[in-house]
Scaffold this motif. Structure first.
Motif, short mmCIF file in Angstrom:
data_model
loop_
_atom_site.label_atom_id
_atom_site.label_comp_id
_atom_site.label_asym_id
_atom_site.label_seq_id
_atom_site.Cartn_x
_atom_site.Cartn_y
_atom_site.Cartn_z
N ASN A 143 0.87 -1.17 0.00
CA ASN A 143 0.00 0.00 0.00
C ASN A 143 0.91 1.23 0.00
OD1 ASN A 143 -1.54 -1.91 2.47
ND2 ASN A 143 -2.49 -1.59 0.48
N LEU A 144 0.86 2.01 -1.06
CA LEU A 144 1.80 3.12 -1.20
C LEU A 144 1.45 4.27 -0.26
CD1 LEU A 144 2.14 3.01 -5.06
CD2 LEU A 144 3.87 2.35 -3.38
N HIS A 150 1.99 8.41 0.45
CA HIS A 150 2.27 9.63 -0.30
C HIS A 150 2.44 10.86 0.58
CE1 HIS A 150 1.14 7.40 -3.94
NE2 HIS A 150 0.20 6.89 -3.17
N MET A 156 -0.37 -4.04 -5.81
CA MET A 156 -0.02 -2.68 -5.44
C MET A 156 -1.29 -1.85 -5.30
SD MET A 156 2.47 -0.22 -7.64
CE MET A 156 2.72 -1.56 -8.74
N PHE A 212 7.45 8.31 -8.98
CA PHE A 212 7.87 8.67 -7.62
C PHE A 212 7.82 10.17 -7.36
CE2 PHE A 212 9.41 4.42 -7.90
CZ PHE A 212 9.31 3.95 -6.61
N LEU A 239 -0.23 6.76 -11.19
CA LEU A 239 0.72 5.88 -10.50
C LEU A 239 1.78 5.34 -11.45
CD1 LEU A 239 1.36 4.30 -7.90
CD2 LEU A 239 -0.25 2.56 -8.67
N ARG A 268 11.20 4.77 0.55
CA ARG A 268 11.09 5.08 -0.86
C ARG A 268 12.06 4.26 -1.73
NH1 ARG A 268 10.01 10.15 -3.77
NH2 ARG A 268 11.64 10.42 -5.29
N VAL A 272 10.88 0.71 -2.18
CA VAL A 272 9.80 0.62 -3.17
C VAL A 272 10.37 0.78 -4.58
CG1 VAL A 272 7.63 1.62 -3.98
CG2 VAL A 272 8.11 1.54 -1.53
N ILE A 280 5.68 9.40 -4.13
CA ILE A 280 5.67 8.15 -3.38
C ILE A 280 6.76 8.20 -2.33
CG2 ILE A 280 6.05 5.67 -3.56
CD1 ILE A 280 4.81 5.91 -6.41
N ALA A 316 5.92 2.60 1.56
CA ALA A 316 4.77 1.70 1.44
C ALA A 316 4.67 0.82 2.67
CB ALA A 316 4.92 0.82 0.20
N LEU A 353 7.42 3.36 -11.26
CA LEU A 353 6.32 4.16 -10.69
C LEU A 353 6.67 5.65 -10.75
CD1 LEU A 353 5.32 2.09 -7.53
CD2 LEU A 353 4.35 2.02 -9.83
#
Lengths: 94, 416
Positions: free
Chosen positions: B119-120, B122, B273, B161, B321, B149, B152, B168, B171, B159
């Motif tokens: 689960n990201l 932010h 994700m 980022f 994303l 970071r 991930v 991001i 996670a 992604l």
């Protein structure tokens, strides 16, 4: 879905926010109704497959509340009324 | 017939003439001890565990269409136990443990793949919330890991980022989460139940309930009356329709949730994700298609199909994303009907009718719950008391103010 607003004409459903069953208009009197009545009002739903009267709020438009009669099986919209008119017809002052 | 590697080789050498139909197609008997209404994942799992773990007999599953034709065949196949609240997490962790042993247990290849879910994160506030959730998971015996970071980035370098709005920052990861071949879950449970004598009766819609002196006597169906000592209803999506036969109004609205599959792509998403800044979740199937979804459409529906604005919204979440998917084509979209409950959590409980039990309100999290839902419902049916991980899933939690509201949205089912 296109909702035919009684004042503004056909509008995309995306402009609206959905609240739920139109019976939410009929909030019980908090001073006299018991906890069970309030519980039933707040949490329980008829949730019919077929015709459903429901409240939509025109947030991206004139901010009116509408009562939309819609078929939950086909998504066909059968009738659109101003929630204010529906509430008044039920004896509410506003 | 027991499945094994040896069996596959033996059949290959003899022209595959030994394979038999996986379950019988019996006509309904006049009476059963237990009738389970609903031949989906939860109903079939209930019948399976009722026969296998609770040693009950004379069980029938009634299905209005075909086995596994509802939400168990229409979901995005994710399993996980990353819940926060005490009423939920022990139950979902129990479910994940059952998933881990499921294929050996019912001798069927369900392609359980613990490929990990992230689960990201932010924002700083989200990191705090996910840290708390991870600790809640660990306290309940699940696994959770906070990734920074760079960790991930090492997993998913493509992604976005440095998105200006939703950078991001890390996670929450559950390595034991993953995906399962959803249809095989229904088939495996169906086969396991059938082997233990459960009658799986298809094309048999419940059209009424016979209730005398506050006690269930059986159900009226499209194939006639079938008597029963106990009836368990597990028909999420149609719960309000079926329970109306017993005069009940439920704290549930039916909503449509859409799901999506892209064309087949080379492997690039190893696990599952979720985007933390919108509602978007994705995994890649073994065939290469991206399987993804997002929010429910938000209005009451029994239509099993949704509208275009939500498709656009989900696609926007995916693009925010992973800009790399911009040129991938969408292959299919479809919809399923969710039992959206008033606090976003399910119900496994007795009803005011003696001998009538209810399992539903799974919102859009029912698939991962299938094994534990079946086990706990079977426990309730056999012993008349809730399983220890499902004590909070009661009808009266709304009356008593004991909601299990993971999202904190209140009685607004389309926002859970």
């Amino acid at each position: 879905m296109i909702i035919n607003h009684p004042i503004l004409g056909p509008r995309d459903a995306q402009e609206f926010v959905y609240l739920g069953d139109a019976n939410l208009i009929n909030r019980p009197d908090g001073m006299t109704a018991g906890i069970e009545v309030f519980h039933d009002y707040l949490y329980n739903r008829d949730n019919p497959a077929g015709e459903h009267r429901e409240l939509w709020y025109h947030e991206q438009g004139d901010r009116s509340w509408l009562v939309v009669t819609r078929n939950t099986v086909t998504h066909e919209i059968l009738k659109v009324e101003m929630a204010r008119d529906v509430a008044k017809a039920q004896g509410r002052s506003k | 017939m027991r499945y094994s590697g040896f069996r596959v080789i033996a059949e290959a050498l003899t022209g595959h003439k030994g394979w038999k139909p996986v379950w019988r197609d019996p006509a309904p008997q006049a009476e059963y001890d237990y009738i389970i209404v609903g031949g989906g994942g939860h109903g079939l799992a209930t019948a399976y565990y009722l026969a296998k773990e609770f040693k009950q007999a004379r069980i029938a599953v009634l299905e209005k269409g075909y086995l596994g034709g509802g939400n168990v065949g229409r979901n995005t196949t994710i399993i996980r136990s990353n819940y926060l609240l005490d009423g939920n997490e022990p139950f979902y962790e129990f479910s994940l443990k059952l998933w881990e042993g499921l294929e050996q247990d019912f001798n069927y290849n369900a392609m359980v793949s613990q490929r990990g879910i992230i689960n990201l994160i932010h924002t700083d506030a989200q990191r705090d919330a996910f840290t708390r959730r991870g600790n809640g998971m660990i306290l309940n015996g699940a696994d959770a890991e906070l990734l920074n970071r760079d960790q991930v980035r090492a997993m998913y370098p493509f992604l976005n980022f440095d998105n200006a709005r939703f950078p991001i920052k890390g996670a929450l990861m559950q390595r034991r989460g993953g995906t399962v071949r959803h249809d095989a879950v229904a088939w495996g449970y169906a086969r396991g139940a059938d082997m233990r004598g459960v009658d799986l009766i298809q094309n048999c819609e419940v059209t009424g309930m016979r209730i005398e002196n506050g006690r269930i006597r059986g159900v009226e169906t499209s194939r006639g009356f079938i008597g029963a000592k106990k009836v368990g209803v597990a028909v999420a999506g149609s719960s309000s329709k079926v329970m109306a036969h017993a005069g009940m109004r439920l704290p549930i609205e039916s909503h449509v949730l859409q799901a999506f599959v892209s064309e087949g792509l080379k492997p690039f998403i190893a696990g599952v994700m979720t985007f933390g800044a919108g509602h978007f979740y994705v995994s890649q199937s073994d065939k290469g298609g991206l399987v993804f979804g997002g929010d429910i459409d938000g209005y009451n529906s029994y239509a099993q199909r949704g509208n275009l604005p939500v498709i656009e919204d989900v696609a926007e979440g995916g693009m925010a994303l992973m800009p790399a998917i911009g040129r991938a084509r969408l292959l299919r979209t479809w919809g399923g009907i969710m039992d959206m409950s008033m606090d976003g959590s399910p119900i496994i409980d007795k009803t005011h009718v003696e001998g009538l039990y209810f399992n539903g309100g799974w919102c859009y999290g029912g698939f991962k719950a299938t094994p534990a839902s079946g086990w706990c419902f079977a426990h309730l049916l056999a012993k008349d008391e809730p399983h220890k991980t499902a004590t909070a899933y009661r009808f009266d939690r709304f009356l008593k103010g004991l909601m299990i509201d993971e999202k904190g949205q209140g009685a607004q089912p389309n926002l859970h």
